[in-house]
Design a protein around this motif. Structure first.
Motif, short mmCIF file in Angstrom:
data_model
loop_
_atom_site.label_atom_id
_atom_site.label_comp_id
_atom_site.label_asym_id
_atom_site.label_seq_id
_atom_site.Cartn_x
_atom_site.Cartn_y
_atom_site.Cartn_z
N GLU A 1 29.38 -55.66 3.99
CA GLU A 1 29.03 -54.87 2.82
C GLU A 1 28.07 -53.74 3.18
N ILE A 2 27.12 -54.05 4.06
CA ILE A 2 26.16 -53.02 4.48
C ILE A 2 26.88 -51.89 5.19
N GLU A 3 27.80 -52.26 6.11
CA GLU A 3 28.54 -51.23 6.82
C GLU A 3 29.45 -50.45 5.86
N ALA A 4 30.08 -51.20 4.91
CA ALA A 4 30.93 -50.52 3.92
C ALA A 4 30.10 -49.58 3.05
N ASN A 5 28.88 -50.03 2.70
CA ASN A 5 28.01 -49.19 1.89
C ASN A 5 27.59 -47.93 2.66
N LYS A 6 27.32 -48.12 3.97
CA LYS A 6 26.98 -46.95 4.79
C LYS A 6 28.16 -45.97 4.83
N LEU A 7 29.39 -46.53 4.98
CA LEU A 7 30.56 -45.67 5.01
C LEU A 7 30.79 -44.99 3.67
N SER A 8 30.58 -45.76 2.58
CA SER A 8 30.78 -45.17 1.25
C SER A 8 29.76 -44.07 0.98
N GLU A 9 28.54 -44.24 1.51
CA GLU A 9 27.53 -43.18 1.35
C GLU A 9 27.97 -41.91 2.06
N ILE A 10 28.57 -42.09 3.25
CA ILE A 10 29.03 -40.91 4.00
C ILE A 10 30.19 -40.25 3.26
N VAL A 11 31.17 -41.09 2.81
CA VAL A 11 32.34 -40.54 2.12
C VAL A 11 31.94 -39.93 0.77
N GLY A 12 31.05 -40.64 0.02
CA GLY A 12 30.65 -40.16 -1.29
C GLY A 12 29.55 -39.12 -1.25
N ASN A 13 29.06 -38.83 -0.07
CA ASN A 13 28.03 -37.80 0.11
C ASN A 13 26.78 -38.12 -0.72
N PHE A 14 26.30 -39.37 -0.61
CA PHE A 14 25.06 -39.75 -1.28
C PHE A 14 24.26 -40.67 -0.36
N GLY A 15 22.99 -40.82 -0.66
CA GLY A 15 22.11 -41.70 0.09
C GLY A 15 21.36 -42.62 -0.86
N SER A 16 20.70 -43.62 -0.30
CA SER A 16 19.95 -44.56 -1.12
C SER A 16 18.57 -44.77 -0.51
N TRP A 17 17.64 -45.20 -1.36
CA TRP A 17 16.27 -45.43 -0.91
C TRP A 17 15.63 -46.49 -1.78
N LYS A 18 14.56 -47.10 -1.24
CA LYS A 18 13.84 -48.16 -1.95
C LYS A 18 12.34 -47.90 -1.85
N LEU A 19 11.65 -48.27 -2.92
CA LEU A 19 10.19 -48.17 -2.95
C LEU A 19 9.63 -49.52 -3.37
N ASP A 20 8.88 -50.17 -2.44
CA ASP A 20 8.18 -51.40 -2.78
C ASP A 20 6.92 -51.02 -3.56
N ILE A 21 6.93 -51.30 -4.87
CA ILE A 21 5.84 -50.85 -5.73
C ILE A 21 4.53 -51.52 -5.35
N GLU A 22 4.59 -52.77 -4.86
CA GLU A 22 3.35 -53.48 -4.52
C GLU A 22 2.68 -52.87 -3.30
N ASP B 1 20.49 -44.45 6.20
CA ASP B 1 20.81 -43.46 7.24
C ASP B 1 21.33 -42.16 6.64
N ASN B 2 22.17 -42.29 5.59
CA ASN B 2 22.77 -41.08 5.02
C ASN B 2 21.78 -40.26 4.21
N GLU B 3 20.66 -40.89 3.81
CA GLU B 3 19.61 -40.13 3.13
C GLU B 3 19.05 -39.08 4.08
N TYR B 4 18.92 -39.47 5.37
CA TYR B 4 18.46 -38.51 6.38
C TYR B 4 19.51 -37.43 6.62
N ARG B 5 20.80 -37.87 6.64
CA ARG B 5 21.87 -36.90 6.91
C ARG B 5 21.95 -35.85 5.80
N LEU B 6 21.69 -36.27 4.54
CA LEU B 6 21.72 -35.29 3.46
C LEU B 6 20.68 -34.19 3.65
N LEU B 7 19.60 -34.55 4.33
CA LEU B 7 18.54 -33.56 4.60
C LEU B 7 18.78 -32.80 5.89
#
Length: 598
Positions: free
Chosen positions: A225-246, A254-260
Motif C-alpha cells: 500500500e505504501i508503494e502504491a500510495n507513492k506511485l499514486s502520488e507520482i501519477v496524481g501529481n500530489f504529495g502528503s505530509w504529517k504534523l505531530d501536534i504534540e 517523497d513526492n512532496e519534495y518532487r513537487l517542489l
C-alpha cells in the motif's frame, strides 16, 4: 470499514487472558492446598510413628530402671544402679517429647497425665525400696508389699502405654487413610494442571502464530500500500505530509519534495523549510490558513503559489484534517496537490468561453442580418418579379419568361432556406424552459399548422392517446410539424398519405437502438406509407443540409430533420429512422421518463 469479529477484538483477548490466568491460579491454588494437605497428612503419619517410638522408648527406660533396681537388690552391686540413675532424665525427656507430639490430641493428653501418675508412683516405690535396702531398715513383709505395689504400678503403666499405642495406631490408621486418599488425587490434580497449562500454552502458541502470520501479511499489505500510495502520488501529481501536534514535528512524503523540484528527503521536513518555497505574495496567507487549519481542524482547502527550486511558479492546493490514535496523540495529516494544469485549463476555458461569446454575438448578428437585411432585398426581388409578371409578362419573350420563372423559383427556395436556418438557430439558442404540457394539444396544433397540405394531399392521420410530459412546448410542437411535414412531402404521387403516431413506455434494454440499461423511456413513433429510403442512409438524413433526393424532385433545404434531432437532444432523448425503399419510413423518438430541466 470492516468490522472486527468478537474473537479478534482486543477486549475479548484481554478477557481470555485474564480468565486463563485465573484458571491457572485457581488450579495452582487447589494443587498447592492439596500438596499442603498431603504434607500435613504425611506429618500426621510421621507424628504417629514417632509417638509410638517414644512410648516404646519410655517403656524401655522404665524397664531399665526396674531391671537396674532388681539387679542391685539381688547382688548389692551398685553398678546395677547406673540404668536406674540415668532413667530419671530419660523418662522425663521422653515424657516431654510425647507431650509435645500429642499436644493436638486431648485423649492422648489425658492418657499421658494418667501415665505420668503411674510412672511417678512406680518410681517412688523404686526409690523407697532402694532406700530401705541401702539403710537396712526394712522388713521382708514391707519390702514384699512395696515390690508387689510397684509391680501393680508397672502393670498400670504398661496398660496405659498399650492404650496410648492402640489410640495412636487408630489415629495412624485414619491418617494413613487420609494420606492415601490425598495421594490418590494428587497425580490427577498435577496431571490436570499440566493438561490445562499445556492447553493454554498451545492456544497461546496458535494465537501468537496466527497473529504473527497476520502481522506478516499486514506488513506485506502495508508495504504494498505504501508503494502504491507513492506511485499514486507520482501519477496524481500530489504529495502528503504529517504534523505531530504534540511534538510539532513534520514528515513529508517523497513526492512532496518532487513537487517542489527537490530530490526526496533532500532537506529536513519542517514548516520553515516548506515556507521558503512559498511565493512572497502568498506567504502571509499561507501562514494564516495553515495555523487556522491546525488550530480549528479546518478541512477547507486553500490555494497558493510556490516557486520551485528551478524557479518555475506552480499553483498548489492544500487540505488536511486532525486524526487521533489510541495513544491519544493528535496528528494533522494533509495533502498537497499541484493544480497548475487545472489553472491553465481554467484560463484556456475562460478564453474559449470569451471566444464562444464573441462567436455567439456574431451568430446573433448573422441572425439579425438573415432575418432583416437578407430578407429585405429578397422581398423586393419577389415583389418586382411579381409586378413584372403581372404587368409585362406578355411583352417578354418566351426565353425571358423562362428566366423570370427560374428567378422566382430560386427566390422562393432562398426564402425557405433563410427561414429554416433561422428556425435551426432558434432551436440551438432558445431557452430550455420545461413545462408540463399535453402532447395531444401540441399534436393538434401541428395538424392545424399543416391543415392546407393535409387537405390537398387527402392525408389520413391517426394517433394514440399521448401523455402529458415536462417538455419545451414550442419545440415539441415544431418536432411534430417537421416529422408530419416530412411524411407529407415524401408521400407517393398516386397514393394518399397515411401517417400513424403511436405511444408507449419501454425499458431501454428492450429496444435495439438504446443502451443496455433499465431506464424507462417514452417511445413515440411517426410511421408513414411514403416513398421511404434505403436504411444505409438512416443516419445521414439527420445531418444538416443533407438531402437524399434531388431538389428538382422534392422541395426542401435538408434542415428540417436536423432541427428534429436537435429538439430531441435538448430533451435528453434519442431519435432514429427506419426506412424501406418505396414502402415507407418510421421515425422513433425516445424521451426519458423522468425528464429534468436542462
Amino acid at each position: 470499514m470492516k468490522r472486527i469479529g468478537l474473537h479478534k477484538s482486543p477486549l475479548f483477548l484481554k478477557i481470555i487472558f485474564v480468565v486463563s490466568v485465573a484458571i491457572i491460579f485457581f488450579i495452582g491454588g487447589i494443587t498447592f492446598k492439596h500438596i499442603t494437605v498431603l504434607k500435613k497428612s504425611s506429618a500426621y503419619v510421621s507424628n504417629s510413628y514417632e509417638v509410638n517410638i517414644e512410648l516404646e522408648r519410655l517403656m524401655s527406660c522404665i524397664k531399665d530402671a526396674e531391671t537396674g533396681q532388681r539387679g542391685y537388690l539381688l547382688s548389692k552391686d551398685k553398678k546395677f544402679l547406673i540404668p536406674y540413675q540415668n532413667s530419671g532424665s530419660l523418662i522425663k525427656k521422653s515424657h516431654q517429647r510425647i507431650s509435645e507430639l500429642t499436644s493436638n490430641s486431648r485423649t492422648q493428653q489425658n492418657n499421658l497425665k494418667t501415665l505420668q501418675y503411674h510412672i511417678n508412683k512406680r518410681l517412688n516405690y523404686l526409690s523407697k525400696n532402694l532406700y530401705l535396702v541401702q539403710h537396712e531398715k526394712y522388713s521382708e513383709d514391707e519390702l514384699e508389699y512395696n515390690l508387689i505395689t510397684g509391680q501393680k504400678s508397672m502393670d498400670s503403666i504398661r496398660l496405659r502405654i498399650e492404650d496410648m499405642i492402640i489410640t495412636q495406631k487408630v489415629l495412624l490408621k485414619n491418617r494413613q487413610k487420609d494420606y492415601d486418599s490425598t495421594m490418590n488425587y494428587t497425580p490427577l490434580l498435577i496431571y490436570l494442571t499440566l493438561i490445562i497449562t499445556l492447553i493454554l500454552i498451545t492456544i497461546a502458541f496458535v494465537k501468537m502464530n496466527r497473529d504473527l502470520i497476520l502481522l506478516k501479511n499486514t506488513i506485506h499489505t502495508l508495504t504494498v500500500e505504501i508503494e502504491a500510495n507513492k506511485l499514486s502520488e507520482i501519477v496524481g501529481n500530489f504529495g502528503s505530509w504529517k504534523l505531530d501536534i504534540e511534538t510539532n514535528t513534520y514528515t513529508f512524503s517523497d513526492n512532496e519534495y518532487r513537487l517542489l523540484g527537490c530530490e526526496p528527503q533532500s532537506f529536513e521536513a519542517s514548516k520553515e523549510g516548506f515556507l521558503k518555497f512559498i511565493h512572497p505574495d502568498d506567504l502571509e496567507f499561507v501562514k494564516e490558513s495553515a495555523n487556522n487549519a491546525v488550530m480549528n481542524d479546518s478541512r477547507v482547502p486553500f490555494m497558493y503559489r510556490v516557486i520551485r527550486k528551478d524557479g518555475e511558479v506552480r499553483y498548489f492546493k492544500d487540505m488536511g484534517q486532525v486524526v487521533s490514535f489510541a495513544s491519544q496523540n493528535k496528528t494533522y495529516i494533509g495533502t498537497t496537490r499541484d493544480i497548475t494544469s487545472e489553472i491553465d485549463d481554467k484560463i484556456t476555458t475562460e478564453e474559449r468561453n470569451r471566444e464562444l461569446e464573441s462567436n455567439n454575438k456574431e451568430l446573433s448578428a448573422f441572425n439579425y442580418i438573415a432575418s432583416h437585411d437578407l430578407q429585405e432585398p429578397l422581398r423586393k426581388i419577389e415583389t418586382f418579379i411579381s409586378r413584372l409578371i403581372s404587368k409585362d409578362h406578355d411583352n417578354i419573350s418566351t426565353s425571358g419568361q423562362q428566366y423570370i420563372a427560374s428567378i422566382q423559383k430560386s427566390a422562393n427556395r432562398m426564402r425557405v432556406l433563410i427561414e429554416d436556418l433561422l428556425q435551426f438557430s432558434r432551436t440551438n439558442k432558445a431557452e430550455k424552459t420545461f413545462q408540463l404540457s399535453n402532447l395531444n394539444c401540441l399534436l393538434d396544433n401541428a395538424k392545424q399548422e399543416l391543415a392546407q397540405t393535409i387537405e390537398e394531399k387527402k392525408a389520413v392521420l391517426t394517433s394514440s392517446v399521448l401523455p402529458s410530459l415536462s417538455i419545451i412546448p414550442f419545440q415539441i410542437q415544431q418536432l411534430f410539424i417537421n416529422l408530419i411535414g416530412n411524411s407529407l412531402k415524401y408521400s407517393k404521387a398516386n397514393e394518399a398519405p397515411s401517417i400513424s403516431i403511436n405511444y408507449s413506455i419501454i425499458v431501454a434494454n428492450e429496444e435495439e437502438f438504446l443502451p443496455d440499461t433499465y431506464h424507462e423511456y417514452h417511445k413515440i413513433t411517426v410511421e408513414d406509407n411514403g416513398i421511404g429510403f434505403d436504411q444505409e442512409y438512416a443516419k445521414n438524413i439527420f445531418v444538416l443540409f443533407n438531402r437524399l433526393h434531388n431538389k428538382n424532385e422534392y422541395q426542401g433545404t435538408g434542415i428540417g430533420l436536423a432541427i428534429c434531432k436537435k429538439i430531441v437532444e435538448n430533451h435528453k432523448g434519442f431519435i432514429f429512422a427506419k426506412g424501406v425503399l418505396h414502402e415507407g419510413s418510421t421515425f422513433i423518438i425516445y424521451l426519458p421518463v423522468e425528464q429534468k430541466q436542462a
